[in-house]
Design an enzyme around this catalytic site. Structure first.
Site, PDB file in Angstrom:
ATOM      1  N   HIS A 177       0.827  -1.216   0.000  1.00 25.25           N
ATOM      2  CA  HIS A 177       0.000   0.000   0.000  1.00 25.25           C
ATOM      3  C   HIS A 177       0.864   1.270   0.000  1.00 25.25           C
ATOM      4  CE1 HIS A 177       0.956   0.922   4.193  1.00 25.25           C
ATOM      5  NE2 HIS A 177       0.809  -0.376   4.435  1.00 25.25           N
TER       6      HIS A 177
ATOM      7  N   GLU B 111      -2.345  -7.093   7.113  1.00 24.41           N
ATOM      8  CA  GLU B 111      -1.048  -7.054   7.792  1.00 24.41           C
ATOM      9  C   GLU B 111      -1.072  -7.958   9.026  1.00 24.41           C
ATOM     10  OE1 GLU B 111       1.979  -6.920   7.844  1.00 24.41           O
ATOM     11  OE2 GLU B 111       2.488  -4.792   7.591  1.00 24.41           O
TER      12      GLU B 111
END
Length: 212
Positions: free
Chosen positions: A15, A88
């Site tokens: 990201h 994550e």
């Protein structure tokens, strides 16, 4: 390349930048949006990444990943498939805390986190072997689901490192030796039998001018 088998390409991308990236905080499952810089990076990724087609776009369901995936998906007229298994690492008690504060409070735990993450002493966190099974298992399943296609996945720094460790048969303790910059592009080619080859790592050339 073996015979006439069709190749499956997984392009997995970290990201864009968030405010917490700038200030050095553990993000994990905390839902932090892109910063202004991160949005600019996502737009450059969508505009400049050299691809003639994409068959599907997946992203972690966290805002920073979904926002990063959106411009690239839009370029190919695709929606973004939201997937919580691509998240994550869950940092437990360290979520939202700054690296410097955790290090000041418990330097031994921080050192172990970087040198031997499988034994990291982070209260309420996700164990690294579980994390690897979650992310690598999901990416391999996506590759199997889309045989012979090109799939983009937008995920997170540690998630991509733990996947690459799985593909490259590296010990988990080696993951921090792999750099993953914001919007880093990595490419993995899967053959029909599941054999995988990493063909690109940590490429951010899309941030430096229009290549298309």
């Amino acid at each position: 390349y073996k015979g006439e088998r069709k190749m499956t390409e997984i392009i997995i991308i970290r990201h864009g930048e968030t405010e917490w990236n700038q200030t050095g905080r553990f993000q994990g499952h905390s839902d932090v949006p892109l910063s202004e810089t991160g949005r600019t990076q996502a737009e450059a990724l969508g505009r400049n990444l050299t691809l003639d087609h994409v068959d599907a776009v997946y992203a972690s369901d966290l805002t920073r990943a979904m926002e990063t995936a959106a411009p690239l998906a839009a370029r190919f007229g695709l929606g973004v498939i939201s997937d919580p298994l691509l998240r994550e690492l869950n940092f437990g008690a360290w979520e939202g805390r700054s690296f410097s504060d955790v290090n000041a409070e418990n330097p031994d735990a921080m050192k172990q986190f970087y040198n031997d993450p499988e034994r990291a002493a982070i209260p309420h966190s996700e164990p690294f072997p579980d994390f690897q099974r979650r992310v690598a298992g999901r990416v391999r399943a996506i590759a199997e689901l889309h045989r012979g296609k090109r799939i983009v996945i937008v995920s997170h720094g540690a998630s991509i490192r733990i996947l690459l460790a799985d593909i490259l048969a590296m010990p988990i303790r080696s993951i921090w030796h792999i750099s993953q910059l914001n919007t880093a592009v990595n490419k993995i080619r899967f053959e029909d039998d599941g054999f995988a080859v990493v063909t690109l790592m940590n490429d951010t050339s899309h941030l430096y001018g229009d290549k298309r």
